[in-house]
Design a protein around this motif. Sequence first.
Motif, PDB file in Angstrom:
ATOM      1  N   ALA A   1       1.434  -1.250   0.460  1.00 45.49           N
ATOM      2  CA  ALA A   1      -0.167  -0.129  -0.310  1.00 45.49           C
ATOM      3  C   ALA A   1       0.672   1.153   0.311  1.00 45.49           C
ATOM      4  CB  ALA A   1      -0.667  -0.422   1.142  1.00 45.49           C
ATOM      5  N   THR A   2       0.285   2.507  -0.518  1.00 45.26           N
ATOM      6  CA  THR A   2       1.139   3.893  -0.254  1.00 45.26           C
ATOM      7  C   THR A   2      -0.048   4.387   0.779  1.00 45.26           C
ATOM      8  OG1 THR A   2      -0.303   4.447  -2.343  1.00 45.26           O
ATOM      9  CG2 THR A   2       1.752   3.151  -2.641  1.00 45.26           C
ATOM     10  N   GLY A   3       0.510   5.034   0.589  1.00 45.52           N
ATOM     11  CA  GLY A   3       0.258   6.048   2.047  1.00 45.52           C
ATOM     12  C   GLY A   3       0.495   8.155   1.741  1.00 45.52           C
ATOM     13  N   THR A   4      -1.055   8.298   1.504  1.00 44.36           N
ATOM     14  CA  THR A   4      -0.683  10.309   1.402  1.00 44.36           C
ATOM     15  C   THR A   4      -0.224  10.641   2.406  1.00 44.36           C
ATOM     16  OG1 THR A   4      -2.763  10.479   1.962  1.00 44.36           O
ATOM     17  CG2 THR A   4      -2.841   8.923   0.230  1.00 44.36           C
ATOM     18  N   ASP A   5       0.184  12.112   1.895  1.00 40.49           N
ATOM     19  CA  ASP A   5       0.333  12.892   2.780  1.00 40.49           C
ATOM     20  C   ASP A   5      -0.108  13.135   3.780  1.00 40.49           C
ATOM     21  OD1 ASP A   5       2.254  13.329   0.696  1.00 40.49           O
ATOM     22  OD2 ASP A   5       1.670  15.089   0.224  1.00 40.49           O
ATOM     23  N   THR A   6      -1.813  12.949   4.215  1.00 42.76           N
ATOM     24  CA  THR A   6      -2.065  13.309   4.907  1.00 42.76           C
ATOM     25  C   THR A   6      -2.744  12.237   5.650  1.00 42.76           C
ATOM     26  OG1 THR A   6      -4.459  12.780   3.764  1.00 42.76           O
ATOM     27  CG2 THR A   6      -3.986  15.039   4.147  1.00 42.76           C
ATOM     28  N   GLY A   7      -1.783  10.904   5.281  1.00 41.63           N
ATOM     29  CA  GLY A   7      -1.923   9.968   6.471  1.00 41.63           C
ATOM     30  C   GLY A   7      -2.981   8.896   5.670  1.00 41.63           C
ATOM     31  N   ASP A   8      -3.926   8.801   4.746  1.00 41.36           N
ATOM     32  CA  ASP A   8      -4.636   8.109   4.333  1.00 41.36           C
ATOM     33  C   ASP A   8      -3.716   7.173   3.371  1.00 41.36           C
ATOM     34  OD1 ASP A   8      -7.059   6.178   3.686  1.00 41.36           O
ATOM     35  OD2 ASP A   8      -8.028   8.429   2.456  1.00 41.36           O
ATOM     36  N   THR A   9      -4.277   6.207   3.598  1.00 37.49           N
ATOM     37  CA  THR A   9      -3.862   5.073   2.254  1.00 37.49           C
ATOM     38  C   THR A   9      -4.880   4.482   1.242  1.00 37.49           C
ATOM     39  OG1 THR A   9      -4.572   2.922   3.425  1.00 37.49           O
ATOM     40  CG2 THR A   9      -2.458   3.443   4.643  1.00 37.49           C
ATOM     41  N   GLU A  10      -3.527   3.616   0.458  1.00 41.09           N
ATOM     42  CA  GLU A  10      -4.137   2.883  -0.886  1.00 41.09           C
ATOM     43  C   GLU A  10      -3.489   1.731  -0.874  1.00 41.09           C
ATOM     44  OE1 GLU A  10      -3.252   6.448  -4.362  1.00 41.09           O
ATOM     45  OE2 GLU A  10      -4.719   6.432  -3.229  1.00 41.09           O
ATOM     46  N   SER A  11      -4.875   1.144  -2.197  1.00 37.63           N
ATOM     47  CA  SER A  11      -4.054   0.077  -2.309  1.00 37.63           C
ATOM     48  C   SER A  11      -2.183  -0.069  -3.608  1.00 37.63           C
ATOM     49  CB  SER A  11      -4.712  -1.398  -2.639  1.00 37.63           C
ATOM     50  OG  SER A  11      -5.357  -1.649  -1.537  1.00 37.63           O
ATOM     51  N   ALA A  12      -1.917  -0.928  -3.374  1.00 35.14           N
ATOM     52  CA  ALA A  12      -0.342  -0.235  -5.060  1.00 35.14           C
ATOM     53  C   ALA A  12      -0.573  -1.500  -5.351  1.00 35.14           C
ATOM     54  CB  ALA A  12       0.788  -0.108  -3.679  1.00 35.14           C
ATOM     55  N   THR A  13      -1.037  -2.505  -4.794  1.00 32.74           N
ATOM     56  CA  THR A  13      -1.513  -3.667  -6.077  1.00 32.74           C
ATOM     57  C   THR A  13      -2.384  -4.915  -5.688  1.00 32.74           C
ATOM     58  OG1 THR A  13       0.026  -6.046  -6.136  1.00 32.74           O
ATOM     59  CG2 THR A  13       0.065  -5.316  -3.397  1.00 32.74           C
ATOM     60  N   THR A  14      -2.834  -6.220  -6.661  1.00 33.32           N
ATOM     61  CA  THR A  14      -3.486  -6.923  -6.453  1.00 33.32           C
ATOM     62  C   THR A  14      -3.124  -8.183  -5.768  1.00 33.32           C
ATOM     63  OG1 THR A  14      -3.448  -7.568  -9.164  1.00 33.32           O
ATOM     64  CG2 THR A  14      -4.644  -6.035  -8.097  1.00 33.32           C
TER      65      THR A  14
END
Length: 583
Positions: free
Chosen positions: A49-62
């Motif tokens: 996963a990756t993290g945003t500048d504000t601390g949220d996250t999102e998946s970076a792979t299936t």
Amino acid sequence: MVSFMLDARKRILLGSGVLFLLLSLTMVLNSFGGAFTKYNTRIPVPARATGTDTGDTESATTNTIRLDASVYIPDGAVAPTPVIIVIHGYAGAKNDERVVMLAEEFASAGYVVLAPTARGFGNSDGNVAVAGPNEINDLKTLILAMQTGTIGDSPAITVPVTAASKFGVGGASYGGGHSFEIMRTHVPGLAAVAPIVGWTDLYQALCPKDVPKLAYAVGFFASGYDPAHPNYADQMFDWIKNILGGQPEKVHVGDSQTSIDWRSVIFDPAELQVPAFVIQGWRDHLFPAEQATALFETNTNIPFFKLYLGGLGHPPASSDLGSSEGLYMRAQLRRWFDQWLKGIDTGILTEPRVTVAPEKSTDWSEAALVFADAFPLPGTITNIYYLNGILLSTTGSSGTPQKLSPTAGGSTLISFIRNAFGGDAAALMTTIIAVNEIINASGDIFSPNIVTKSDDSANARNYTSQPLANDLNVVGLPTFQLFVSAAKTNACYFVQLLEKLPDGRLKLVTRGAFKDHTAAFQNPHSIEFSPFAINHVFKAGSRIRLRITSRDYPFFLPNLNQPKVKIYRDANHPSRFTLPVAP
């Protein structure tokens, strides 16, 4: 169940000229009696996963890995049942005693409870990155997955949970850090969190004012590593080398995966928009009380911030959840989640937001609790103590500069560690584990074997007050302002605040450290810093002692290049410290 009985005793708190009379609330924690069934499963989560500048996250792979987890489902529960996710401590797992204790209590109270083992620990896949984007995205994924009515695939467990269910997250230490960080993801369904002795600023917790806590650093990194199945992400080894190599400032650099600051919610106060019940310990030398009070005093968007400061925490504090204080805390947790997840009016919203308990869990009693709506406590004043000769006085500084020479020794183990920096990761961790055994005789950062005593062999300058005429109730964060100079740059200063009892015994009250980056280091200049926050009563007849040293080993990492320094104490250079004195 938790029953509530009004106690006729009244709490009296005098602050800013206002007298507050509060009816106390006595809570008795009994067995709820509700039956539940426990299931075990493995849950797929994105591998990266990756993290945003504000601390949220999102998946970076299936691609996926799987987390080991336990699910507790109350018998007869009907959707949409509220859910509490309990996160274990560092190097722990879903079956840790504290996790099971809380999970069973919440399940008996009618909550679906999910107790996952964080990636890299126990039987969960993946590598440990200390609550980085991967771990926080895992927690976010678990919350969203539960809302589908099924969790896990080995086997799939049907749960009475829907998108209408409300979720709470809690846990101690590592789990406390997760509980803070999940707030920034704004994941749907998250209604309340309860971080227990976690961190809000991970860097300052491990390296206050750029001075690493050696005993905790080696204990922390050693306790979580599995030599048989290496489980640390790459950046962990960079952190270890920078922290124990005496250059901890480098761990600030990088992206969300590699920078330690991404893991610290103190930098994203606007993103914190979930009711939070924060529990912190006065005598916790890993995640001190100011980890909580600093956030409480920051302008956040937390809609309701409840703060409990007491005796529970990492050493030298107590971690006994079966103590009177532990039972009280567990009852408060139940009330907290009942309020926000079940919509039961437990009185939380009309009670004072701050509870201050004694510094030691063994001294806990309901009668000793102090309630307020602000921190520092209303009516707190500041007492200033100046370095006046070898005395501490309230009138001013005087005396010629005092030299403080480096303390010999304390370098053998550090050199041993640094010699391992050139090898591979396994060799480095083998060395750190060995050093941890020498220093702490334990791999558990909750163990009382973690070194917390002061370095009595260090060269020191002592300044002592006259005997106190009355008890002095100090609650909050002391501050030091010292005028110093050094023969070389990057000198380190270590301080201990002690109570000298009438019989001559010394009691360590708090300690701190500071790495001086001043460019004009050879000239007299001011340095300002704070030790750990305290709640301590200096007894009448005792003396306050300030001890300034050039080493506090092995609690803090010694400066192998420590120069000779001078401490100034005259009218133009009034070295002093302040104590927050509560009514």
